[in-house]
Design a protein around this motif. Structure first.
Motif, mmCIF file in Angstrom:
data_model
loop_
_atom_site.group_PDB
_atom_site.id
_atom_site.type_symbol
_atom_site.label_atom_id
_atom_site.label_comp_id
_atom_site.label_asym_id
_atom_site.label_seq_id
_atom_site.Cartn_x
_atom_site.Cartn_y
_atom_site.Cartn_z
ATOM 1 N N HIS A 53 -28.277 23.759 7.389
ATOM 2 C CA HIS A 53 -27.053 23.241 6.780
ATOM 3 C C HIS A 53 -26.178 24.378 6.593
ATOM 4 O O HIS A 53 -26.205 25.306 7.331
ATOM 5 C CB HIS A 53 -27.356 22.710 5.415
ATOM 6 C CG HIS A 53 -28.402 23.577 5.029
ATOM 7 N ND1 HIS A 53 -28.854 24.430 5.997
ATOM 8 C CD2 HIS A 53 -29.102 23.846 3.963
ATOM 9 C CE1 HIS A 53 -29.786 25.146 5.510
ATOM 10 N NE2 HIS A 53 -29.966 24.830 4.290
ATOM 11 N N THR B 47 -29.236 25.208 5.830
ATOM 12 C CA THR B 47 -30.474 24.532 6.084
ATOM 13 C C THR B 47 -30.346 23.059 6.042
ATOM 14 O O THR B 47 -29.277 22.547 6.244
ATOM 15 C CB THR B 47 -31.526 25.000 5.089
ATOM 16 O OG1 THR B 47 -32.436 24.016 4.849
ATOM 17 C CG2 THR B 47 -30.934 25.469 3.895
ATOM 18 N N ARG B 48 -31.396 22.350 5.731
ATOM 19 C CA ARG B 48 -31.404 20.926 5.943
ATOM 20 C C ARG B 48 -30.527 20.179 4.965
ATOM 21 O O ARG B 48 -30.451 20.530 3.814
ATOM 22 C CB ARG B 48 -32.830 20.405 5.861
ATOM 23 C CG ARG B 48 -33.753 21.137 6.816
ATOM 24 C CD ARG B 48 -35.008 20.361 6.957
ATOM 25 N NE ARG B 48 -35.960 21.106 7.760
ATOM 26 C CZ ARG B 48 -37.090 20.633 8.182
ATOM 27 N NH1 ARG B 48 -37.457 19.432 7.891
ATOM 28 N NH2 ARG B 48 -37.900 21.353 8.903
ATOM 29 N N TYR C 197 -40.929 21.944 11.555
ATOM 30 C CA TYR C 197 -39.889 22.951 11.421
ATOM 31 C C TYR C 197 -40.472 24.363 11.383
ATOM 32 O O TYR C 197 -40.380 25.064 10.388
ATOM 33 C CB TYR C 197 -39.110 22.649 10.130
ATOM 34 C CG TYR C 197 -37.668 23.092 10.129
ATOM 35 C CD1 TYR C 197 -36.779 22.683 11.113
ATOM 36 C CD2 TYR C 197 -37.184 23.907 9.114
ATOM 37 C CE1 TYR C 197 -35.462 23.080 11.091
ATOM 38 C CE2 TYR C 197 -35.864 24.308 9.079
ATOM 39 C CZ TYR C 197 -35.005 23.889 10.074
ATOM 40 O OH TYR C 197 -33.683 24.276 10.056
ATOM 41 N N THR D 275 -29.831 17.546 9.289
ATOM 42 C CA THR D 275 -29.641 18.921 8.848
ATOM 43 C C THR D 275 -28.154 19.248 8.736
ATOM 44 O O THR D 275 -27.305 18.538 9.264
ATOM 45 C CB THR D 275 -30.286 19.905 9.839
ATOM 46 O OG1 THR D 275 -29.531 19.878 11.067
ATOM 47 C CG2 THR D 275 -31.730 19.511 10.142
#
Length: 304
Positions: free
Chosen positions: A2, A5-6, A75, A181
């Protein structure tokens, strides 16, 4: 993934597969390359229980002696399954295990679709969520987060970068991201900038698992991928040199352990466990094991 991260889940996942953490073994990351033996060689020493921190854990969590984590084991190197197809391993798993041990509890990691983890926390299915969640204001509206790592978005391409791809010339190219994400939002914004400038839109391939995105890159189905910086770096080491990272990560932000709100001193217990692991060297050892030391932080903080 993001900002770095997600991103925030929006739908409840289908039934999650329960997997109890077992010892580390050889890895199988689905990236099309062999995982380095050093990444999972040997078990880490157990972290000693901290009685003061353990006393801060709510009875509703501690009563069964377990600490149940929700994680999306697709992941690498943060969380993924070993070659046996069931054992969940990774940087997050090692850190989560050490946190549980500090609190005098046995860790149990349950494999879930990423989008199901926060709903699972809110519904009391999981006691903690640990799956490369970036700390952001949107998430903190519904859950508490305890920081433990720092990551950014990276661009990865085929080795040698034959098409001279950079983050600034993705218009018209095929780029892969994992669904759910922040890279989804990132690539959408970049594609809009392309079309606003009269250029071709980015040809986005959005797949459910990061391992599938990496495989799409090594199979020449896409020209590039965006992923969290530790994930992109790990892809380089597990694809027999077929992938390389271009440039520096951007939008760096902390990862956070997810837990439900209004649980007394639970967040403080988790934060204290992480800080203790940083102080005694366990944290450093775990990050070095997974070759992600550049994401180390020195202070764990609670966002609520």
């Amino acid at each position: 993934m993001h900002v770095t991260t997600r991103s925030l889940p929006t739908v409840l996942a289908a039934a999650a597969l329960t997997v109890v953490l077992a010892g580390c073994g050889a890895t199988g990351d689905g990236s099309g390359g062999a995982s380095p033996d050093s990444a999972t060689a040997g078990a880490l020493p157990a972290a000693p229980k901290d009685n003061a921190l353990a006393a801060m854990v709510p009875a509703s969590v501690a009563s069964d002696g377990k600490l149940v984590f929700g994680t999306d084991a697709s992941y690498p190197p943060n969380e993924f399954t070993a070659q046996d197809g069931t054992t969940i391993i990774g940087m997050d798993v090692d850190l989560g295990t050490a946190v549980a041990q500090k609190l005098g509890l046995t860790p149990e990691f349950q494999n879930s679709a990423f989008s199901g983890i926060i709903p699972g926390i809110e519904g009391a299915r999981y006691e903690l969520g640990m799956s490369s969640f970036t700390v952001n204001d949107e998430r903190v509206q519904t859950v508490d987060m305890v920081s433990y790592f720092s990551a950014g978005t990276s661009l990865a391409v085929k080795a040698g970068n034959p098409d001279a791809i950079t983050a600034d010339n993705l218009c018209g190219r095929g780029v892969g991201v994992q669904a759910g994400t922040v890279q989804v939002d990132d690539i959408a914004a970049r594609s809009k900038a392309c079309t606003d400038a009269g250029k071709a839109a980015i040809q986005v391939t959005e797949l459910q698992q990061q391992t599938d995105v990496t495989l799409a890159l090594t199979s020449n189905r896409i020209a590039a991928m965006l992923a969290d910086s530790p994930v992109a770096s790990y892809a380089v080491t597990t694809t027999s040199g077929a992938v390389e990272v271009i440039g520096e990560p951007w939008d760096t932000a902390p990862y956070g352990i997810i837990l439900g709100k209004n649980q007394g001193q639970f967040a403080q217990a988790v934060q204290g466990a992480l800080q203790s692991l940083m102080a005694d060297g366990t944290y450093k050892t775990i990050l070095e094991k997974w070759n992600v030391s550049n994401g180390a932080i020195t202070t764990s903080e609670i966002s609520s």
